[in-house]
Motif scaffolding. Structure first.
Motif, PDB file in Angstrom:
ATOM      1  N   VAL A 144      36.961 -35.678   9.609  1.00  0.00           N
ATOM      2  CA  VAL A 144      36.381 -36.512  10.659  1.00  0.00           C
ATOM      3  C   VAL A 144      35.418 -35.646  11.465  1.00  0.00           C
ATOM      4  O   VAL A 144      35.767 -34.543  11.883  1.00  0.00           O
ATOM      5  CB  VAL A 144      37.468 -37.098  11.572  1.00  0.00           C
ATOM      6  CG1 VAL A 144      36.832 -37.914  12.696  1.00  0.00           C
ATOM      7  CG2 VAL A 144      38.426 -37.964  10.756  1.00  0.00           C
ATOM      8  N   ALA A 145      34.191 -36.141  11.665  1.00  0.00           N
ATOM      9  CA  ALA A 145      33.133 -35.307  12.240  1.00  0.00           C
ATOM     10  C   ALA A 145      32.877 -35.608  13.709  1.00  0.00           C
ATOM     11  O   ALA A 145      32.980 -36.748  14.167  1.00  0.00           O
ATOM     12  CB  ALA A 145      31.838 -35.499  11.460  1.00  0.00           C
ATOM     13  N   THR A 146      32.557 -34.541  14.445  1.00  0.00           N
ATOM     14  CA  THR A 146      31.968 -34.635  15.774  1.00  0.00           C
ATOM     15  C   THR A 146      30.690 -33.809  15.747  1.00  0.00           C
ATOM     16  O   THR A 146      30.538 -32.911  14.913  1.00  0.00           O
ATOM     17  CB  THR A 146      32.911 -34.087  16.860  1.00  0.00           C
ATOM     18  OG1 THR A 146      33.258 -32.725  16.532  1.00  0.00           O
ATOM     19  CG2 THR A 146      34.165 -34.920  16.961  1.00  0.00           C
ATOM     20  N   CYS A 147      29.767 -34.101  16.659  1.00  0.00           N
ATOM     21  CA  CYS A 147      28.451 -33.471  16.577  1.00  0.00           C
ATOM     22  C   CYS A 147      28.041 -32.830  17.894  1.00  0.00           C
ATOM     23  O   CYS A 147      28.385 -33.315  18.975  1.00  0.00           O
ATOM     24  CB  CYS A 147      27.403 -34.494  16.159  1.00  0.00           C
ATOM     25  SG  CYS A 147      27.660 -35.115  14.475  1.00  0.00           S
ATOM     26  N   LYS A 148      27.293 -31.738  17.759  1.00  0.00           N
ATOM     27  CA  LYS A 148      26.732 -31.030  18.902  1.00  0.00           C
ATOM     28  C   LYS A 148      25.304 -30.622  18.564  1.00  0.00           C
ATOM     29  O   LYS A 148      24.924 -30.557  17.395  1.00  0.00           O
ATOM     30  CB  LYS A 148      27.577 -29.802  19.249  1.00  0.00           C
ATOM     31  CG  LYS A 148      28.980 -30.138  19.727  1.00  0.00           C
ATOM     32  CD  LYS A 148      29.711 -28.901  20.216  1.00  0.00           C
ATOM     33  CE  LYS A 148      31.082 -29.259  20.757  1.00  0.00           C
ATOM     34  NZ  LYS A 148      31.788 -28.078  21.330  1.00  0.00           N
ATOM     35  N   ASP A 179      29.625 -40.240   5.957  1.00  0.00           N
ATOM     36  CA  ASP A 179      29.891 -40.493   4.540  1.00  0.00           C
ATOM     37  C   ASP A 179      28.742 -39.991   3.665  1.00  0.00           C
ATOM     38  O   ASP A 179      28.976 -39.483   2.555  1.00  0.00           O
ATOM     39  CB  ASP A 179      30.121 -41.989   4.301  1.00  0.00           C
ATOM     40  CG  ASP A 179      31.430 -42.471   4.919  1.00  0.00           C
ATOM     41  OD1 ASP A 179      32.326 -41.637   5.132  1.00  0.00           O
ATOM     42  OD2 ASP A 179      31.542 -43.680   5.186  1.00  0.00           O
ATOM     43  N   ASP A 180      27.498 -40.128   4.150  1.00  0.00           N
ATOM     44  CA  ASP A 180      26.358 -39.632   3.384  1.00  0.00           C
ATOM     45  C   ASP A 180      26.413 -38.114   3.235  1.00  0.00           C
ATOM     46  O   ASP A 180      26.108 -37.564   2.170  1.00  0.00           O
ATOM     47  CB  ASP A 180      25.040 -40.026   4.067  1.00  0.00           C
ATOM     48  CG  ASP A 180      24.744 -41.513   3.947  1.00  0.00           C
ATOM     49  OD1 ASP A 180      25.389 -42.178   3.113  1.00  0.00           O
ATOM     50  OD2 ASP A 180      23.875 -42.005   4.691  1.00  0.00           O
ATOM     51  N   ILE A 181      26.786 -37.423   4.306  1.00  0.00           N
ATOM     52  CA  ILE A 181      26.872 -35.964   4.259  1.00  0.00           C
ATOM     53  C   ILE A 181      27.970 -35.524   3.298  1.00  0.00           C
ATOM     54  O   ILE A 181      27.791 -34.597   2.498  1.00  0.00           O
ATOM     55  CB  ILE A 181      27.122 -35.389   5.664  1.00  0.00           C
ATOM     56  CG1 ILE A 181      25.923 -35.690   6.569  1.00  0.00           C
ATOM     57  CG2 ILE A 181      27.376 -33.886   5.594  1.00  0.00           C
ATOM     58  CD1 ILE A 181      24.601 -35.180   6.024  1.00  0.00           C
TER      59      ILE A 181
END
Length: 209
Positions: A144-148, A179-181
């Motif tokens: 599960v991703a979070t972004c900075k 999902d693309d990544i």
């Protein structure tokens, strides 16, 4: 009194979980930055291999795989997509054979125009300015991703990469679909094992992004 005690313990638990998450993220960033530094310094303990591909005149790239102790640690993907010669760089950092950080760096060059007026004539000069934007997509152990993100602009002649590396990251919306990544990452891992690099006739790994 019992309710107050329960709420107090709950608050401490939440703070402790938050602290552990931040500490874990900082440790992950530290290991990633340290490995990048080792790559740049050409650490002899790090081995490298690469694959090239070409799907069309508008889609081609090179994939670099970095290993330490025979374990893959980093994938750097340099590619050109579209009619123009604009190359993009993205990095995938692995820990325990699992994707943990994906970074995208975008360099934007623009010009600041200055007007100089004298008694005889008016002249113009242009300063070349570099704006660097770095996005980091951090995956937890459940993917599960979070972004900075962080960014900085400076005259190209005065650009200081070491200073940029000290800038803190800020929370940001993810600019890429998770999902693309993950799909692209799986294709890169597939290329590591199956893509045969032939300079005269390179194969294709990406048919649709």
């Amino acid at each position: 009194m019992k309710l107050y005690h329960f709420l107090f313990v709950l608050a401490l638990l939440v703070l402790n979980i938050s602290y552990c998450q931040d500490d874990s993220t900082d440790a992950l960033y530290g290991s990633y930055d340290l490995f990048l530094e080792s790559v740049n310094k050409k650490d002899t303990l790090i081995s490298t291999t690469y694959k090239t591909y070409k799907c069309s005149e508008n889609l081609e790239g090179t994939i670099y795989f970095y290993y330490k102790n025979d374990t893959i640690k980093l994938i750097t993907h340099s590619y050109k997509q579209g009619r123009y010669d604009n190359w993009h760089i993205e990095r995938y950092y692995l820990k325990n054979n699992t994707l943990r950080i994906k970074t995208t760096s975008t360099e934007i060059i623009h010009y600041n125009t200055q007007s100089v007026q004298s008694s005889q004539r008016q002249s113009f000069s242009a300063q070349k300015v570099l704006e660097l934007v770095e996005h980091r997509m951090v995956f937890d152990e459940n993917s599960v991703a979070t972004c900075k993100t962080r960014s900085h602009g400076e005259k190209l002649s005065e650009w200081d990469q070491a200073y940029f590396n000290t800038l803190p990251f800020e929370e940001a919306d993810c600019v890429e679909d998770q999902d693309d990544i993950l799909y692209k990452y799986r294709l890169l891992r597939k290329a590591e094992k199956k893509l045969i690099s032939d300079r005269k006739n390179p194969g294709c790994i990406f048919h649709l992004w």
